[in-house]
Design a protein around this motif. Structure first.
Motif, mmCIF file in Angstrom:
data_model
loop_
_atom_site.group_PDB
_atom_site.id
_atom_site.type_symbol
_atom_site.label_atom_id
_atom_site.label_comp_id
_atom_site.label_asym_id
_atom_site.label_seq_id
_atom_site.Cartn_x
_atom_site.Cartn_y
_atom_site.Cartn_z
ATOM 1 N N GLN A 164 0.836 -1.205 0.000
ATOM 2 C CA GLN A 164 0.000 0.000 0.000
ATOM 3 C C GLN A 164 0.868 1.251 0.000
ATOM 4 N N LEU A 165 1.922 1.240 0.817
ATOM 5 C CA LEU A 165 2.840 2.385 0.853
ATOM 6 C C LEU A 165 3.491 2.586 -0.511
ATOM 7 N N LEU A 166 3.952 1.467 -1.086
ATOM 8 C CA LEU A 166 4.663 1.535 -2.357
ATOM 9 C C LEU A 166 3.733 2.017 -3.466
ATOM 10 N N GLY A 167 2.497 1.478 -3.475
ATOM 11 C CA GLY A 167 1.523 1.915 -4.477
ATOM 12 C C GLY A 167 1.234 3.400 -4.335
ATOM 13 N N GLY A 168 1.092 3.865 -3.103
ATOM 14 C CA GLY A 168 0.848 5.292 -2.865
ATOM 15 C C GLY A 168 2.007 6.138 -3.341
ATOM 16 N N ALA A 169 3.234 5.696 -3.037
ATOM 17 C CA ALA A 169 4.419 6.463 -3.422
ATOM 18 C C ALA A 169 4.502 6.589 -4.936
ATOM 19 N N PHE A 170 4.271 5.473 -5.619
ATOM 20 C CA PHE A 170 4.371 5.460 -7.077
ATOM 21 C C PHE A 170 3.320 6.378 -7.699
ATOM 22 N N THR A 171 2.073 6.200 -7.262
ATOM 23 C CA THR A 171 0.989 6.976 -7.861
ATOM 24 C C THR A 171 1.158 8.461 -7.564
ATOM 25 N N ALA A 172 1.603 8.780 -6.350
ATOM 26 C CA ALA A 172 1.815 10.181 -5.998
ATOM 27 C C ALA A 172 2.817 10.808 -6.955
ATOM 28 N N ALA A 173 3.917 10.086 -7.213
ATOM 29 C CA ALA A 173 4.951 10.627 -8.089
ATOM 30 C C ALA A 173 4.409 10.836 -9.497
ATOM 31 N N VAL A 174 3.734 9.810 -10.040
ATOM 32 C CA VAL A 174 3.295 9.882 -11.430
ATOM 33 C C VAL A 174 2.177 10.913 -11.599
ATOM 34 N N LEU A 175 1.161 10.856 -10.736
ATOM 35 C CA LEU A 175 0.031 11.771 -10.889
ATOM 36 C C LEU A 175 0.446 13.224 -10.678
ATOM 37 N N LEU A 187 -3.886 12.959 -3.416
ATOM 38 C CA LEU A 187 -5.193 12.311 -3.511
ATOM 39 C C LEU A 187 -5.070 10.973 -4.245
ATOM 40 N N GLY A 188 -4.275 10.998 -5.319
ATOM 41 C CA GLY A 188 -4.067 9.777 -6.092
ATOM 42 C C GLY A 188 -3.415 8.691 -5.258
ATOM 43 N N ALA A 189 -2.514 9.105 -4.362
ATOM 44 C CA ALA A 189 -1.848 8.131 -3.498
ATOM 45 C C ALA A 189 -2.870 7.414 -2.628
ATOM 46 N N ALA A 190 -3.823 8.184 -2.108
ATOM 47 C CA ALA A 190 -4.866 7.579 -1.274
ATOM 48 C C ALA A 190 -5.684 6.587 -2.096
ATOM 49 N N VAL A 191 -6.025 6.983 -3.336
ATOM 50 C CA VAL A 191 -6.803 6.079 -4.192
ATOM 51 C C VAL A 191 -6.001 4.820 -4.497
ATOM 52 N N ALA A 192 -4.694 4.988 -4.772
ATOM 53 C CA ALA A 192 -3.862 3.829 -5.091
ATOM 54 C C ALA A 192 -3.796 2.868 -3.907
ATOM 55 N N LEU A 322 -10.500 1.771 3.642
ATOM 56 C CA LEU A 322 -10.092 2.999 4.335
ATOM 57 C C LEU A 322 -8.639 2.898 4.786
ATOM 58 N N GLY A 323 -8.291 1.743 5.348
ATOM 59 C CA GLY A 323 -6.910 1.529 5.781
ATOM 60 C C GLY A 323 -5.945 1.705 4.628
ATOM 61 N N GLY A 324 -6.297 1.139 3.472
ATOM 62 C CA GLY A 324 -5.438 1.260 2.303
ATOM 63 C C GLY A 324 -5.258 2.709 1.895
ATOM 64 N N ALA A 325 -6.350 3.475 1.939
ATOM 65 C CA ALA A 325 -6.259 4.887 1.561
ATOM 66 C C ALA A 325 -5.305 5.627 2.494
ATOM 67 N N ILE A 326 -5.401 5.331 3.785
ATOM 68 C CA ILE A 326 -4.522 5.993 4.758
ATOM 69 C C ILE A 326 -3.065 5.621 4.502
ATOM 70 N N ALA A 327 -2.818 4.330 4.270
ATOM 71 C CA ALA A 327 -1.444 3.911 3.996
ATOM 72 C C ALA A 327 -0.943 4.551 2.708
ATOM 73 N N GLY A 328 -1.840 4.689 1.729
ATOM 74 C CA GLY A 328 -1.446 5.325 0.467
ATOM 75 C C GLY A 328 -0.960 6.743 0.682
ATOM 76 N N VAL A 329 -1.679 7.501 1.516
ATOM 77 C CA VAL A 329 -1.256 8.863 1.849
ATOM 78 C C VAL A 329 0.144 8.818 2.474
ATOM 79 N N GLY A 330 0.349 7.832 3.371
ATOM 80 C CA GLY A 330 1.676 7.679 3.970
ATOM 81 C C GLY A 330 2.729 7.427 2.913
ATOM 82 N N GLY A 331 2.347 6.659 1.873
ATOM 83 C CA GLY A 331 3.300 6.362 0.809
ATOM 84 C C GLY A 331 3.738 7.606 0.059
#
Lengths: 429, 446
Positions: A164-175, A187-192, A322-331
């Motif tokens: 979840q962290l990794l997906g968030g980090a990746f999506t945050a960078a690309v988006l 926001l994209g990180a949370a969705v990822a 919800l947990g995934g979204a939170i971890a995504g933000v952390g990513g």
């Protein structure tokens, strides 16, 4: 199945039969004696200096200088006194108050700091910098462990925090790069993160696949997927895909100039402020609202929850999302705050430290937050110690969070007990 | 597909049954839940039929396994095509000439997979016969640690323990074996034996600790093994900076080369890297098969895995079982460490275990925790890994695609209803859970 089928060797049953556990007093005593030997009798002759103020602070406080010998003995003796107190309480069959191990741990950290800094080549460090750096490093850990809290309190084991962290980090960078706005990236990180969780939820709740399997495999999948896309799309055209820029640091006037507290509370990025909000919100939600009561009921005894009309699997599903979204933000911390680009496996196993923090924090948001701070502190101290040149190998500092977690789950520093239905799929009927 | 229709209710019933079993076995949560995967409990205790291949093919599970692999490879191909530059270029004029896009998609995906095949099985373009069969020997070499560590994970599964710690066990096994290999200098023959014993011992200690903690304190093995992986990694990195391990005159964290007498002999001569470690892996597979299916200890392991409470009632020492099975599982992973340090790498370094320990989990899952299933799964993933390296060199497709395909395979295999739905083999659409319960009840009535 009744309790009589449990033999006394079962740890849980033993805990019920014998109210006083000697594990904690014995552990504290052993550690205290070791501290007496190392911090006291083997104390370095020099003094340790801790800088408190930075030049950006309003109030300039003088640096704190502690003699290695005196500081070591004081801390070690205080620890010994606490260990003695715990032994006394255990003999009297009284319950050990929660503050004893906490103060004991704090004394250990202080004693260790004095010992290690006074024995280093450079006997001066900036305490303010150390603490601020620790909080920064703890940000993704806190988000990750909150994700774990939300999932596991509802009874779904979340090994996929790393993914979840990794997906968030990746999506945050690309988006962020594609849209030109770091906030869209956030926001994209949370969705990822939520999408990674969606796979976890579908497989573990709908298809009743073992949750640990899904988690382990998801980590590999996300690592492979982001690694693949990084090596192809992102490296081919970094300007258009991998140059997200950074989230600005928002300083709150005056408050951010308070020594030590200022930088950690009032000089943060949006992600940093969100961390404090998220911890408070998850704690309040879980323990003070109807929703939280339902979540905990589902995690402890899904049959009972179902009987009173709670939709067990629906609650689990949305908690995992919800947990995934939170971890995504952390990513997003990795690619929008720490550095401003994505690299392969940028989360570097921090999802597992977050898992450790969750367990060490006893599945409680506040506990997980404090544990994550401690692990962030260990992480930061490790790099600092390498710089000031200490005899302690940095690898041992790096091991610390993992070793502490094993002690925690083994019950040597208080028992860490998961929600009763954690990891068990709920099939109605 | 009549055979599929026949076997389907059985598979569904297993899932529902095991869920109920899990709920019962935990005594409403008073006992820590058995994390045995539903998949590994899947009713196939007792027959691992390496010999009954035909029967396996005609059971639903094997069909699902095959379809899972196909589906994962197709999805991997889609990913390769989508990220391909030529496909992207052709797609810009898709509506003018769609054939260009389609042929670019086919070229990208098939090119990568052909390179993968040529790098892992057989290379028809090579000049010499040795060159042609070199890929398959590479596959066997890479598969060796995967099989050994996978067996360790699978064995622990069968006893109801989720061993995520193969990585750490490989590292410690390799550390012990490597140290024996470059520090002691006993005569030829004895040296290799001592190296192997060292590896077994290292892995057994690292695994046994997990069993001990689980048995004595109830600490969950998933958490303990994850944490021990990291501790092992940092311990190795630390040891490689000490004089006992570091190569003299070198500042990098790398050990001296192992003595020639400490290395596995090569199987097919100097041209190939394939070493005797592979034969040891085959022997280990036979051993685990014997242990699980022909020995009292193995029976006890399976009983503990199926239902710890029942096993305890039947007089089986569950604590002893946990410790023993984790020690053996660790020793098997240690064998993977030996294969790395005394076979492929010939030197101890921080990356000696690569990611074999994590891949071993997927290998064991794909092999459905049976010894021979793990063996074949190890070969398949070994082929992916060996071929992936060649593919990356030939077509520039990053090796990470292999991770994607591997993890998709395991995900799909774990969820048969999903795979059947994708291929339209599910006669009862939707409401799989209710169908499962109905099937279970139906089977019970019958």
């Amino acid at each position: 199945m009744s309790a009589t089928t449990l033999t006394p060797t079962s740890p849980k049953a033993a805990a019920v039969d014998k109210p006083v556990s000697w594990k904690v007093p014995v552990t504290l005593s052993v550690v205290a004696v070791a501290a007496l030997v190392v911090f006291g009798s083997m104390a370095p002759g020099a003094s340790a200096t801790f800088g408190i103020s930075t030049d950006r602070d309003l109030l300039q406080l003088p640096a704190l200088t502690v003699s290695g010998v005196a500081g070591g003995w004081v801390c070690a003796l205080a620890m010994l006194a606490l260990a003695g107190y715990s032994v006394y309480l255990a003999r009297a069959a009284a319950k050990l108050p929660a503050w004893v191990p906490i103060v004991f741990g704090a004394l250990f950290v202080v004693g260790f700091l004095i010992w290690v800094v006074a024995g280093a080549r450079t006997t001066s460090i900036s305490l303010a910098g150390l603490i601020a750096g620790s909080v920064t490093l703890a940000v993704p850990l806190v988000f990750g462990s909150l994700s774990g809290v939300l999932c596991e309190r509802a009874g779904v084991v979340n090994i996929a925090i790393e993914g979840q962290l990794l997906g968030g980090a990746f999506t945050a960078a690309v988006l962020s790069t594609v849209t030109g706005s770091v906030y869209v990236g956030l926001l994209g990180a949370a969705v990822a993160g939520a999408l990674v969780s969606l796979i976890l939820a579908i497989f573990s709740i709908k298809y009743v696949v073992n949750q640990i399997i899904v988690g382990v495999v998801l980590n590999v999948l996300i690592s492979g997927l982001t690694g693949y896309l990084f090596s192809t799309v992102l490296t081919r055209d970094p300007e258009h895909f991998n140059a997200p820029g950074r989230l600005p640091i928002i300083e709150i006037p005056f408050l951010s100039a308070i020594p030590i507290i200022g930088p950690i509370l009032f000089r943060q990025s949006v992600v940093g402020y969100l961390m404090y909000i998220a911890v408070a919100a998850v704690w309040f939600g879980l323990f003070k609202t109807k929703w939280g009561l339902r979540v905990r009921a589902v995690g402890e005894h899904p049959q009972a929850a179902d009987t009173v009309g709670i939709k067990v699997n629906r609650i689990r599903f949305w908690n995992v999302i919800l947990g995934g979204a939170i971890a995504g933000v952390g990513g997003s911390f990795f690619t929008l705050v720490a550095v401003d680009s994505f690299t392969k496996d940028i989360s570097g196993g921090r999802g597992f430290i977050a898992l450790a923090a969750l367990i060490f924090g006893r599945w409680n948001p506040i506990g997980a937050f404090l544990a994550a701070l401690l692990f962030g502190f260990a992480d930061n101290l490790q790099s600092l110690l390498t710089i000031i040149g200490t005899p302690v190998p940095s690898q041992f500092m790096a091991m610390l969070p993992y070793a502490v977690t094993i002690f925690a789950v083994a019950g040597l520093v208080g028992r860490s007990r998961p929600p009763a239905a954690d990891g068990i799929p709920y099939v109605k009927g | 597909m009549p055979e599929n229709l026949n076997t389907e209710p059985a598979a569904e019933q297993t899932a529902a049954d095991t869920a109920t079993d899990t709920a019962l076995a935990t005594a409403d949560g008073r006992i820590p839940p058995s994390p045995v995967p539903v998949a590994s409990q899947g009713g196939d205790l007792g027959h691992d039929g390496g010999g009954s291949l035909l029967r396996q093919i005609f059971t639903g599970n094997s069909l699902v396994a095959f379809l899972s692999v196909v589906l994962a490879i197709v999805l991997g191909g889609v990913l390769i095509a989508v990220t391909d530059e030529k496909v992207g270029a052709a797609a810009t004029y898709f509506f003018a000439r769609p054939s260009d896009t389609l042929s670019a998609i086919w070229t990208a995906a098939s090119g990568a997979y052909v390179a993968l095949f040529q790098g892992s099985i057989f290379n028809p373009n090579a000049q010499t016969f040795e060159g042609m069969i070199y890929p398959i020997t590479e596959t066997l070499t890479v598969a060796t640690p995967l099989i050994c560590a996978g067996l360790g994970v699978a064995l622990a599964f069968r006893a109801g323990l989720f061993n995520i710690g193969a990585q750490g066990q490989i590292i410690i096994g390799a550390t012990f074996a490597g140290w024996v290999g470059f520090t002691w200098h006993p005569p030829v023959g004895l040296h290799l034996a001592l190296v192997i014993v060292g590896g077994l011992l290292g892995g057994a200690v690292w695994g046994g600790v997990v069993g001990l903690l689980k048995a004595r304190t109830g600490a969950h093995e998933v958490i303990v093994t994850i944490m021990l992986n990291y501790i092992a990694q940092f311990l190795l990195l630390f040891l490689l900076t000490t004089p006992a391990f570091q190569r003299p005159g070198n500042t990098n964290p790398i050990s001296p080369l192992l003595d020639q007498s400490a290395l596995y002999p090569l199987v097919m001569g100097e041209q190939f890297r394939l070493h005797w470690g592979f034969l040891v892996a085959v022997a280990a597979t036979v051993f685990v098969w014997w242990l699980l299916n022909r020995s009292t200890v193995g029976f006890e392991f399976r009983a503990v895995g199926a239902n710890p409470s029942a096993a305890r009632t039947a007089g089986i020492n569950v604590s002893k079982g946990y410790i023993l099975v984790m020690a053996i599982a660790g020793a098997l992973a240690g064998l993977a460490g030996v294969a790395q340090v005394a076979g492929t790498e010939k030197v101890l370094s921080g990356g000696v275990a690569a990611t074999f320990g994590f891949d071993a989990i997927t290998v064991a899952l794909l092999g459905r925790s049976s010894p021979w299933g793990t063996f074949w799964a190890g070969l398949l993933f070994g082929a992916f890994r060996a071929g992936g390296t060649a593919m990356q060199a030939d077509t520039g497709t990053p090796i990470d695609i292999v991770l994607v395909v591997q993890s998709l395979i395991v995900l799909f295999i774990a969820a048969p209803p999903l795979v059947r739905a994708v291929f339209g083999l599910n006669p009862r659409k939707k409401k799989t859970k209710k169908a499962a319960v109905a099937a279970a009840e139906g089977a019970g009535a019958a």
